[in-house]
Design an enzyme around this catalytic site. Structure first.
Site, PDB file in Angstrom:
ATOM      1  N   LYS A 118      35.724 -21.545 -71.351  1.00  0.00           N
ATOM      2  CA  LYS A 118      35.858 -20.463 -70.361  1.00  0.00           C
ATOM      3  C   LYS A 118      37.325 -20.110 -70.135  1.00  0.00           C
ATOM      4  CE  LYS A 118      31.463 -20.015 -68.267  1.00  0.00           C
ATOM      5  NZ  LYS A 118      30.626 -19.760 -67.111  1.00  0.00           N
ATOM      6  N   LYS A 200      24.622 -17.668 -77.972  1.00  0.00           N
ATOM      7  CA  LYS A 200      23.460 -17.629 -77.075  1.00  0.00           C
ATOM      8  C   LYS A 200      23.448 -16.337 -76.260  1.00  0.00           C
ATOM      9  CE  LYS A 200      24.517 -19.770 -72.651  1.00  0.00           C
ATOM     10  NZ  LYS A 200      24.009 -20.476 -71.523  1.00  0.00           N
ATOM     11  N   LYS A 203      24.056 -13.752 -69.672  1.00  0.00           N
ATOM     12  CA  LYS A 203      24.011 -12.611 -68.754  1.00  0.00           C
ATOM     13  C   LYS A 203      25.375 -11.957 -68.561  1.00  0.00           C
ATOM     14  CE  LYS A 203      22.755 -15.748 -65.210  1.00  0.00           C
ATOM     15  NZ  LYS A 203      23.734 -16.838 -65.282  1.00  0.00           N
TER      16      LYS A 203
HETATM   17  N1  AQP Z   1      20.164 -18.013 -74.029  1.00  0.00           N
HETATM   18  C1  AQP Z   1      19.537 -18.957 -73.327  1.00  0.00           C
HETATM   19  N2  AQP Z   1      18.444 -19.570 -73.839  1.00  0.00           N
HETATM   20  C2  AQP Z   1      17.778 -20.523 -73.119  1.00  0.00           C
HETATM   21  N3  AQP Z   1      18.154 -20.909 -71.872  1.00  0.00           N
HETATM   22  C3  AQP Z   1      19.232 -20.312 -71.317  1.00  0.00           C
HETATM   23  N4  AQP Z   1      19.853 -20.455 -70.117  1.00  0.00           N
HETATM   24  C4  AQP Z   1      20.902 -19.607 -70.057  1.00  0.00           C
HETATM   25  N5  AQP Z   1      20.987 -18.894 -71.194  1.00  0.00           N
HETATM   26  C5  AQP Z   1      19.985 -19.316 -72.002  1.00  0.00           C
HETATM   27  C6  AQP Z   1      19.423 -21.372 -69.045  1.00  0.00           C
HETATM   28  O1  AQP Z   1      19.351 -20.610 -67.832  1.00  0.00           O
HETATM   29  C7  AQP Z   1      19.658 -21.475 -66.719  1.00  0.00           C
HETATM   30  C8  AQP Z   1      20.580 -20.807 -65.764  1.00  0.00           C
HETATM   31  O2  AQP Z   1      21.809 -20.610 -66.385  1.00  0.00           O
HETATM   32  P1  AQP Z   1      23.130 -20.417 -65.522  1.00  0.00           P
HETATM   33  O3  AQP Z   1      22.988 -19.211 -64.708  1.00  0.00           O
HETATM   34  O4  AQP Z   1      23.460 -21.653 -64.775  1.00  0.00           O
HETATM   35  O5  AQP Z   1      24.309 -20.220 -66.516  1.00  0.00           O
HETATM   36  P2  AQP Z   1      24.429 -20.188 -68.044  1.00  0.00           P
HETATM   37  O6  AQP Z   1      23.726 -21.279 -68.741  1.00  0.00           O
HETATM   38  O7  AQP Z   1      25.905 -20.097 -68.314  1.00  0.00           O
HETATM   39  O8  AQP Z   1      23.690 -18.819 -68.344  1.00  0.00           O
HETATM   40  P3  AQP Z   1      24.296 -17.503 -68.922  1.00  0.00           P
HETATM   41  O9  AQP Z   1      23.209 -16.498 -68.917  1.00  0.00           O
HETATM   42  O10 AQP Z   1      24.981 -17.764 -70.221  1.00  0.00           O
HETATM   43  O11 AQP Z   1      25.350 -17.103 -67.803  1.00  0.00           O
HETATM   44  P4  AQP Z   1      26.895 -16.768 -67.931  1.00  0.00           P
HETATM   45  O12 AQP Z   1      26.968 -15.613 -68.876  1.00  0.00           O
HETATM   46  O13 AQP Z   1      27.300 -16.398 -66.539  1.00  0.00           O
HETATM   47  O14 AQP Z   1      27.620 -17.982 -68.418  1.00  0.00           O
HETATM   48  C9  AQP Z   1      20.204 -22.760 -67.299  1.00  0.00           C
HETATM   49  O15 AQP Z   1      19.203 -23.763 -67.201  1.00  0.00           O
HETATM   50  C10 AQP Z   1      20.486 -22.434 -68.752  1.00  0.00           C
HETATM   51  O16 AQP Z   1      20.334 -23.571 -69.606  1.00  0.00           O
END
Ligand code: AQP
Length: 337
Positions: A118, A200, A203
């Site tokens: 990050k 992956k 969001k």
């Molecule tokens: N692509 C993915 N496939 C499967 N599981 C996913 N998760 C996130 N992306 C995928 C799961 O969603 C839960 C919540 O995630 P988070 O909001 O804590 O943050 P993250 O994992 O960092 O999700 P993002 O979407 O990638 O957010 P940003 O872009 O803000 O970093 C978790 O259980 C995660 O495993």
């Protein structure tokens, strides 16, 4: 007291909730809640304090927090059955995080790969919160004496740190925190970006064609799948880990997850067909699977009084539970409460 094991998990309101978040996390949370023989008591939170580690616009964040809360309900979580709360409404998270940061070493935090990634991605804002993020996550977990934490590969290192901090604190004083274990619901594959299937689906991705937001309408979902990156093999085969075939493998994983059908059956269905057929079928199946969430979201988010009552009652419950742990910690370290 219930002898069910406690599970804690959260989701950051850092963007529109994606199909990845839904299939990888939220849909499993709903299954756990609806299992009448469940051995678990589940607590879920909108992790808004974590989202601050990346610059947010206040107005947008405020809306996203409420939308995320409403969306969790629209996906099937029932805040009258399952504790669903907003992290910043429970002050004990920030309070315990400070105390735990005094029991976490600089060297330990420096080894966290998510921090390195990050920091690389947001070079203009490498703030201290990004560095101490795992300490806040440890506080989130340890406050509720969670037995199990659902974690993807990317969060394993953070959970290890939470365990190390808990063990260190328990050894320094006396048993205070339950030492949490990782929890794998089932091998839900990681959902990958539609424009770069080696990454992956996230969001916070700035290319909106890379992600399917749960609230995207049918036409948008189908259009995004039609544009999804595949390959030039022209063969519909499920080949996890095989270089160059990530796009088609991702589409098949999504198709199997949303239709609930076995992968072999999905692959046979497309035998002799082209990528265009696969993309259209996945788009339609995803749209169908999310239709009820879109409808329910419209109802829930319009009912502001219900939402406010739910997050207020749940945050009061979370405050009650977390304060028990925090009081113990204050007493043990010598603070007067
Ligand atoms: N692509 C993915 N496939 C499967 N599981 C996913 N998760 C996130 N992306 C995928 C799961 O969603 C839960 C919540 O995630 P988070 O909001 O804590 O943050 P993250 O994992 O960092 O999700 P993002 O979407 O990638 O957010 P940003 O872009 O803000 O970093 C978790 O259980 C995660 O495993």
């Amino acid at each position: 007291m219930s002898d069910k094991k406690i599970i804690l998990s959260g989701i950051q309101p850092s963007g529109a909730i994606t199909l990845g978040n839904y299939l990888g996390a939220v849909s499993n949370w709903v299954k756990l809640q609806n299992d009448p023989e469940s051995l678990y008591e589940c607590y879920y939170m909108v992790a808004d304090l974590h989202a601050l580690t990346v610059r947010q616009e206040a107005k947008v964040l405020r809306k996203r927090v409420l939308d995320t809360y409403a969306l969790l309900i629209a996906c099937g979580l029932d805040p009258e059955k399952t504790m669903v709360f907003i992290q910043s409404q429970v002050p004990a998270h920030a309070e315990l995080a400070w105390i735990l940061s005094c029991y976490t070493q600089f060297g330990e935090l420096s080894r966290m790969t998510q921090f390195k990634d990050k920091a690389q991605k947001h070079k203009d804002n490498v703030n201290a919160g990004l560095f101490t993020y795992p300490v806040l996550m440890a506080a989130d977990i340890l406050l509720y004496q969670a037995d199990l934490v659902p974690v993807g590969i990317d969060q394993k290192q953070h959970l290890e740190l939470a365990r190390d901090v808990a063990i260190r604190f328990n050894n320094t004083y006396s048993p205070t925190f339950k030492v949490p274990e990782p929890f794998t619901v089932k091998e839900t594959s990681k959902i990958m970006s539609l424009t770069d299937p080696t990454k992956k689906m996230s969001k916070s991705d700035t290319n909106e064609n890379s992600t399917i937001a749960i609230l995207d309408d049918r036409d948008t979902i189908i259009r995004k799948f039609k544009r999804a990156v595949t390959d030039s093999f022209a063969e519909i085969r499920f080949a996890p880990g095989e270089e160059g075939r990530e796009g088609v493998t991702n589409l098949l994983s999504i198709y199997s997850a949303v239709t609930g059908r076995a992968m072999d059956a999905c692959v046979s269905e497309f035998s002799g067909k082209g990528y265009g057929d696969l993309k259209l079928a996945v788009g339609e199946a995803v749209s169908d699977a999310l239709a009820h969430v879109r409808e329910r979201f419209a109802e829930v988010s319009a009912d502001k009084a219900y939402l406010e009552r739910m997050y207020t009652e749940n945050s009061q419950r979370a405050q009650y539970i977390s304060n028990k742990t925090l009081s113990k910690v204050y007493r043990k370290v010598g603070l007067i409460r």
